[in-house]
Design an enzyme around this catalytic site. Structure first.
Site, PDB file in Angstrom:
ATOM      1  CB  SER A 112      13.460 -13.039 -28.152  1.00 15.00           C
ATOM      2  OG  SER A 112      12.989 -13.128 -26.704  1.00 15.00           O
ATOM      3  CG  ASP A 257      19.425 -14.948 -22.623  1.00 18.23           C
ATOM      4  OD1 ASP A 257      18.599 -15.158 -22.050  1.00 18.23           O
ATOM      5  OD2 ASP A 257      19.087 -14.782 -24.047  1.00 18.23           O
ATOM      6  CG  HIS A 279      16.914 -12.067 -23.900  1.00 18.13           C
ATOM      7  ND1 HIS A 279      17.125 -13.472 -24.261  1.00 18.13           N
ATOM      8  CD2 HIS A 279      15.761 -11.425 -24.487  1.00 18.13           C
ATOM      9  CE1 HIS A 279      15.626 -13.823 -25.136  1.00 18.13           C
ATOM     10  NE2 HIS A 279      15.256 -12.498 -25.029  1.00 18.13           N
TER      11      HIS A 279
END
Ligand code: CA
Length: 313
Positions: A112, A257, A279
């Site tokens: 991320s 996601d 995620h």
């Protein structure tokens, strides 16, 4: 700003503790993840600590890699900061890791926002970096961040918006910003909007695709670039975070996601961009609750370490 003379010592001690036990019990393929350079895992979403308490961000992944011979460090940067500020903190820690291990470079893997941080490091300190790998990083921005930023007025969230998120997307707002302080939220959000990423990419273009949804250069200035991501959302009925990601996924125009779009995740060589993982699954959260019909995230990290090893990294 003057730093305590004990700061480097404390940092080194912290990194040694984070490095953890060198080796777990192993019976076969015990050196599959034994890369030439240490593996450094860089966390993403702010506010994770509050959500998950003491649980490790890359759940079970460092021990998985160490069990196959890797030397692994997990870094820690400020939750509410620009990518450049987080990247500078990361550089300090990588210099310490280099001193501890005697290795001049590291293999960086960021999830991320952490994937943006490691790109920054490779851009400004390429001498410290053997490879950059990003897992579900929003290289073209995150549409949810765009939506939230567009609804921030005069530096503060409107009461209506706050109420809306408190009722429905509060968890995710916390994930993105880690705080209810509007100024902090804006800083964190700006780093993840499409506008913010366009500016960041102009300054740090290494590995970024130059065509829509294409791949990027696999090697830039001698540094290898890789990425992977998922497009699953509701993947495990027992994971309480799935419904929140199901809601946020509605903000996206492409497969995603829950927080990062498939094409936005592309950097360098795209290993795969559609694992059935959301995620949080990508870092084996929450507490290993992922789809049983997809490759386990720990396996993906282990396979990637083997890929780095085979590339002489
Ligand atoms: Ca999960």
């Amino acid at each position: 700003m003057r730093r305590s003379r004990f700061a480097p010592l404390l940092l080194a001690l912290g990194l040694v503790l984070l490095a953890g036990p060198a080796r777990a019990f192993c019976l076969f393929q015990c050196n599959a993840a034994k890369t030439k350079y240490p593996i450094v895992l860089a966390h993403g979403l702010a506010g994770f600590d509050e959500l998950f308490g003491v649980f490790e961000y890359f759940f079970g992944i460092p021990s998985e890699l160490r069990g196959k011979g890797a030397t692994v460090f997990v870094t820690q940067v400020s939750a509410f900061q620009s990518t450049a500020a987080r990247g500078e903190q990361l550089i300090d820690q990588i210099e310490t890791i280099a001193a501890i291990t005697g290795k001049p470079k590291v293999n960086l893997i960021g999830h991320s926002h952490g994937g943006l941080d490691v790109r920054y490091v490779a851009s400004v300190r390429p001498d410290l970096v053997a490879s950059v790998t990003t897992v579900a990083s929003p290289h073209q921005g995150a549409e949810l961040a765009d939506f939230l930023r567009a609804n921030v007025q005069n530096g503060s969230f409107t009461e209506d918006l706050l109420a809306f998120f408190a009722n429905s997307l509060g968890t995710v707002l916390g994930l993105l910003s880690g705080t209810t302080n509007p100024q902090d939220a804006i800083l964190a959000l700006d780093a993840l909007t499409s506008t913010g990423l366009a500016a960041f990419n102009a300054q740090h273009p290494q590995g970024v695709p130059t065509t829509a949804c294409g791949q990027g250069a696999s090697v830039v200035n001698g540094i290898r670039y890789y990425s992977w991501s998922g497009t699953g959302v509701l993947t495990n009925v027992f994971d309480v975070s799935d419904p929140a990601l199901g809601l946020t996924s509605l903000f996206y125009s492409e497969a995603n996601d829950g927080l990062v779009g498939r094409c936005s995740s592309h950097l360098g060589s795209v290993i795969r961009d559609n694992y059935f993982q959301n995620h949080l699954d990508e870092v084996n959260q929450i507490l290993g609750l992922v789809s049983i019909f997809e490759s386990n995230p720990k396996t993906l990290f282990r396979n990637h370490a083997n890929r780095l090893k085979n590339a002489g990294l």
